[in-house]
Scaffold this active site. Structure first.
Site, PDB file in Angstrom:
ATOM      1  N   ASP A 180      89.529   5.582  -3.294  1.00  0.00           N
ATOM      2  CA  ASP A 180      90.502   4.540  -2.288  1.00  0.00           C
ATOM      3  C   ASP A 180      89.762   3.924  -1.464  1.00  0.00           C
ATOM      4  O   ASP A 180      88.623   4.584  -0.820  1.00  0.00           O
ATOM      5  CB  ASP A 180      91.679   5.589  -1.749  1.00  0.00           C
ATOM      6  CG  ASP A 180      92.501   5.907  -2.564  1.00  0.00           C
ATOM      7  OD1 ASP A 180      92.567   5.807  -3.936  1.00  0.00           O
ATOM      8  OD2 ASP A 180      93.533   6.859  -2.259  1.00  0.00           O
ATOM      9  N   ASP A 226      89.580   8.640   3.740  1.00  0.00           N
ATOM     10  CA  ASP A 226      89.510   9.446   2.598  1.00  0.00           C
ATOM     11  C   ASP A 226      88.833   9.196   1.412  1.00  0.00           C
ATOM     12  O   ASP A 226      88.169  10.125   1.018  1.00  0.00           O
ATOM     13  CB  ASP A 226      90.897  10.040   2.468  1.00  0.00           C
ATOM     14  CG  ASP A 226      91.503  10.843   3.437  1.00  0.00           C
ATOM     15  OD1 ASP A 226      92.813  10.840   3.520  1.00  0.00           O
ATOM     16  OD2 ASP A 226      91.023  11.526   4.253  1.00  0.00           O
ATOM     17  N   ASP A 234      90.004   3.919   1.794  1.00  0.00           N
ATOM     18  CA  ASP A 234      90.172   4.204   3.123  1.00  0.00           C
ATOM     19  C   ASP A 234      89.147   5.363   3.527  1.00  0.00           C
ATOM     20  O   ASP A 234      88.320   5.646   2.857  1.00  0.00           O
ATOM     21  CB  ASP A 234      91.523   4.632   3.093  1.00  0.00           C
ATOM     22  CG  ASP A 234      91.850   5.562   2.096  1.00  0.00           C
ATOM     23  OD1 ASP A 234      92.897   6.104   1.918  1.00  0.00           O
ATOM     24  OD2 ASP A 234      91.032   6.381   1.554  1.00  0.00           O
ATOM     25  N   GLU A 256      89.238   9.150  -8.042  1.00  0.00           N
ATOM     26  CA  GLU A 256      89.932  10.120  -6.874  1.00  0.00           C
ATOM     27  C   GLU A 256      91.380  10.321  -7.351  1.00  0.00           C
ATOM     28  O   GLU A 256      92.035   9.392  -7.520  1.00  0.00           O
ATOM     29  CB  GLU A 256      89.685   9.433  -5.853  1.00  0.00           C
ATOM     30  CG  GLU A 256      90.831  10.249  -4.671  1.00  0.00           C
ATOM     31  CD  GLU A 256      90.641   9.378  -3.487  1.00  0.00           C
ATOM     32  OE1 GLU A 256      91.560   9.866  -2.363  1.00  0.00           O
ATOM     33  OE2 GLU A 256      89.982   8.483  -3.359  1.00  0.00           O
TER      34      GLU A 256
END
Length: 645
Positions: free
Chosen positions: A509, A513, A511, A431
C-alpha cells in the site's frame, strides 16, 4: 518577508455534534467507503433489534429503494415524541440531532442493547442528505423531516393508525461517501446473522432494484433454534467429530451467555463472537475467558486420559485445544464497554471471569455425559500436539543443518505464471490476501506470479535465525523464489541456481504501513538474500494514492502534488471526485493492472546497493527520492528495520 497568521480565539472552532460527525465521519462509522455506507443501515437495524431485546418488537422490515433511499421499519414502541423537559423540544428531534441522546442510558427502558453511546441514529441523520422519521405511537402517526442532520420543520401529526413502531427513510449524503451502491448480500448476511442470534425475531429484506433478469430480490429470515442452526450452517461442508453440538446457555449477574461449539477435521480455529448482537470480530474479554476455560477443562481430561509415558513425551498448548474448533459466542451484557464507537472489541473485565466459570462448568458436564464425543475431541487435541512437536523437531533439524531447503511443493498461496523461463518471469510480493486476490485477477498469468503475504513479516534484525526460518511467510518467499540456504563452514550461503524469477517486485500500500512492510521485506533480502539485490532482481512497485474523476475523465495521482496538478488541469475542484486509496485492496483488477502491473505503463524502482550507506539507500528507495535522505530521517525510521547506519 515571512507572512504570519495570528493564532487567536477566533482560530478555535467549536463544532456541534452533527457538524463534527459530518466533518469526521470515520470516527463514528469506520470509513466513508462501502463499509461505512452499510454501517448506517446496521445502526438502524440494531436499534430495532434492541427493541426486540427489550421485548417490544418481533418484526423488522428493511427496504433498498431504486432511488438510493433505505427504509428500516419495526413494530416496536416507537420513539417518544413528547416534549423533552431539559431540551424544550420533541424527544424525537433530540434523539435524531444530539450525540449522547437516547433511551439506552436508562436501564428501565433497555436492559440490554447494542447501541449504548447515543450516537447511532443521530449519526445516520448527520450523514444523510434527507431523512424522514415516522413514528407510530399511541394510535397516531408522527413525522419529522431532516436535511443533512438538521430538522426542516416541527414534528407533525399526520393522522391516526393502528400501527406501532418507527420507520426511518433516508438517503446517504454522496458528498461524504465514496460510493452510494448498497450490496444486497452484505445486508442479507447481517439479517441472517441477527435471525440466528435472536430466536423468534422475524426479519424481512426487499431490494426494489432490478437485477439482470429484471427481478426484484426479497428474503425472509427466522430462526427457531438460534445458534444451533447457525453452527449447523457454518459446518455444513465440514466433517464433524463430536456428533452432539456443545450448547451452553446460562444467565449470571444480569449477563446472558449463549455458546454453540463443535469440532471438525480441519486445522483451523473459527470463533464468531457477539455482544448484544454486535459482531466483536476483534475479540475481547469474553473470548479470553472462553479460551482460558476451554484450555483448562480439556487439559484436565487429557491428564486423566493419557499415560504417564505419553505425558513425559507430550506437552500441549491452547492452540492444540482449539484446532478444528468452530464456536459461536453470543453474550448479552447490561453495560458493555467497547473500544471505539464501531464496537468491535469488548473490554469489560468482569465478563471474562463470568464466561470462564460458565464455560468451565458446562463443558465439563458435556464431556462427562458424552464419552464418545469426548474421545474424538481429545484424540484430535493429541494429534495436534504430536504434529506440532514433530514440526518443531523438523525445524530444529533444519536449523542445525540447512536453514532453508528446496522443496518441490510450492506454497498454496502462490499463483504461479505459465512461463518457466526466469529471464521472462516476474513475481509480485503483495501485502495482504485482499490485494493478492485483486492482483491475481488483474495480472498477465503468462509471466506474472503473485504471492500474497499476510501482514508484516517478522523483523529479521531483531529475531533469531530459528524464528526467521520457521516463519511461514519467509519460508513461502524462499520456496516460491526457488532459492535455498546452504551451510558452509558454519555460514549460511544463498544458492540462487534455481531462481524461478529474475524480477521480484514488492507491491505494498502507498501509506506508512506499506512502507513499513516494504522495509521489512527489503531487510530480509538485504540480510539473507543480498545476491538478489546485487544482481538487480529486486524492484518496488509504485501504486497511486488517488483516483480523480470529473465527468468522463479519470486520472491517477501518485502524490499530493500530482493530485493538485491534475485537479487544476481539470479546471478546479468543482464537481471533481477524489478517492484516496487506503490500500491496494480498494482497487479493482483493471485499475491495479492499469496503474501498477502493466509493463508498458507501470513505474518500478530498482533496489541497488552502491557505495552509499546501505540503510540510507534502502530508505531512499522507499521514499522515492533521487538522492539519499537526511541522516536524521534514517535514524528516525531505523526502528522499523534496525538496519545498521
Amino acid at each position: 518577508m515571512i507572512k504570519r497568521t495570528d493564532y487567536t480565539a477566533d482560530s478555535i472552532q467549536s463544532l456541534e455534534g452533527i457538524e463534527h460527525i459530518r466533518m469526521r465521519p470515520s470516527m463514528y462509522i469506520g470509513d466513508i467507503g462501502t463499509r461505512g455506507l452499510h454501517h448506517l443501515v446496521y445502526e438502524l437495524i440494531d436499534n430495532s433489534v434492541d427493541e426486540s431485546l427489550a421485548g417490544f418488537c418481533n418484526k423488522i422490515w428493511v427496504t433498498i429503494h431504486n432511488n438510493g433511499f433505505i427504509t428500516v421499519l419495526d413494530n416496536g414502541r416507537g420513539i417518544p415524541i413528547d416534549i423533552h423537559k431539559k431540551e424544550g423540544k420533541s424527544a424525537l428531534e433530540v434523539v435524531m440531532t444530539k450525540i449522547g441522546a437516547g433511551g439506552k442510558f436508562d436501564k428501565n427502558s433497555y436492559k440490554v442493547s447494542g447501541g449504548l453511546h447515543g450516537v447511532g441514529i443521530s449519526c445516520v441523520n448527520a450523514l444523510s442528505t434527507n431523512l424522514i422519521a415516522t413514528v407510530y405511537r399511541h394510535g397516531k402517526i408522527y413525522q419529522q423531516e431532516y436535511f443533512k442532520g438538521n430538522p426542516t420543520g416541527q414534528v407533525k401529526c399526520l393522522g391516526e393508525t393502528k400501527m406501532q413502531g418507527t420507520k426511518i427513510h433516508y438517503i446517504a449524503d454522496i458528498s461524504i461517501f465514496t460510493t452510494s451502491t448498497y450490496n444486497y448480500d452484505y445486508i442479507s448476511n447481517r439479517l441472517q446473522e441477527l435471525a440466528f442470534l435472536n430466536k423468534g425475531l422475524h426479519l424481512f429484506l426487499k431490494d426494489e432494484r432490478k437485477d439482470n433478469n429484471k427481478n426484484q430480490k426479497s428474503q425472509y429470515f427466522f430462526s427457531k433454534n438460534g445458534l444451533k442452526e447457525y453452527l449447523t450452517l457454518l459446518e455444513k461442508d465440514k466433517i464433524s467429530l463430536n456428533k452432539n453440538i456443545i450448547l451452553i446457555e446460562e444467565k449470571k449477574d444480569n449477563s446472558m451467555i449463549e455458546i454453540a461449539m463443535q469440532y471438525n477435521n480441519s486445522f483451523k480455529e473459527r470463533i464468531f463472537s457477539y455482544v448484544n448482537n454486535i459482531n466483536t470480530y476483534e475479540g475481547g474479554t469474553h473470548i479470553t475467558g472462553f479460551r482460558r476455560a476451554l484450555t483448562r477443562t480439556l487439559k484436565k481430561f487429557l491428564d486423566y486420559t493419557i499415560t504417564t509415558k505419553e505425558k513425559d513425551k507430550l506437552e500441549w498448548v491452547g492452540e492444540d485445544c482449539r484446532e478444528g474448533l468452530t464456536a459461536i459466542i453470543s453474550i448479552r451484557v447490561v453495560e458493555p464497554q467497547f473500544e471505539g464507537q464501531t464496537k468491535t472489541k469488548l473490554s469489560n473485565h468482569e465478563i471474562g471471569g463470568i464466561v470462564d466459570k460458565i464455560v468451565g462448568e458446562k463443558l465439563n458436564n458435556f464431556l462427562e455425559e458424552h464419552p464418545n464425543d469426548r474421545k474424538k475431541i481429545l484424540d484430535k487435541i493429541l494429534l495436534s500436539a504430536k504434529s506440532r512437536q514433530a514440526a518443531k523437531k523438523a525445524r530444529e533439524l533444519i536449523q542445525n543443518k540447512i536453514p532453508i531447503q528446496q522443496t518441490c511443493i510450492l506454497p498454496g498461496k502462490l499463483a504461479d505464471c505459465t512461463f518457466n523461463d526466469p529471464d521472462n518471469s516476474e513475481i509480485y510480493l503483495v501485502e495482504g490476501d485482499s490485494a493478492g486476490g485483486t492482483a491475481k485477477q488483474g495480472r498477465d498469468r503468462n509471466f506474472q506470479a503473485i504471492l500474497p503475504l499476510r501482514g508484516k513479516i517478522i523483523n529479521v534484525e531483531k529475531s533469531s535465525a530459528y524464528k526467521i526460518f520457521e516463519n511461514e511467510e519467509i519460508k513461502n518467499i524462499f520456496i516460491s523464489l526457488g532459492v535455498t540456504m546452504e551451510t558452509e563452514d558454519n555460514k549460511n550461503i544463498l544458492n540462487i541456481q534455481k531462481l524461478r524469477y529474475k524480477k521480484i517486485i514488492i507491491m505494498t500500500d502507498a501509506d506508512i504501513d506499506g512502507s513499513h512492510i516494504s522495509t521489512l521485506i527489503l531487510t530480509l533480502f538485504f540480510r539473507y538474500m543480498k545476491p538478489l539485490i546485487e544482481k538487480g532482481y529486486i524492484y518496488i512497485a509504485t501504486p497511486p494514492l488517488y483516483l480523480i474523476r470529473k465527468g468522463r475523465h479519470i486520472k491517477y495521482a501518485w502524490n499530493e502534488q500530482d493530485r493538485v496538478n491534475i485537479i487544476n488541469n481539470l479546471g478546479g475542484s468543482k464537481r471533481v471526485n477524489v478517492q484516496r486509496y487506503k490500500g491496494l485492496g480498494e482497487m479493482n483488477a483493471e485499475q491495479l493492472w492499469e496503474t501498477t502491473m502493466n509493463p508498458e505503463k507501470r513505474t518500478l524502482r530498482k533496489v541497488c546497493i552502491n557505495n552509499i550507506l546501505e540503510a540510507n539507500q534502502i530508505f531512499s528507495i522507499l521514499m522515492g527520492e533521487s538522492v539519499p535522505p537526511r541522516r536524521d530521517f534514517i535514524e528516525h525510521n531505523a526502528k522499523f528495520a534496525k538496519i545498521d547506519i
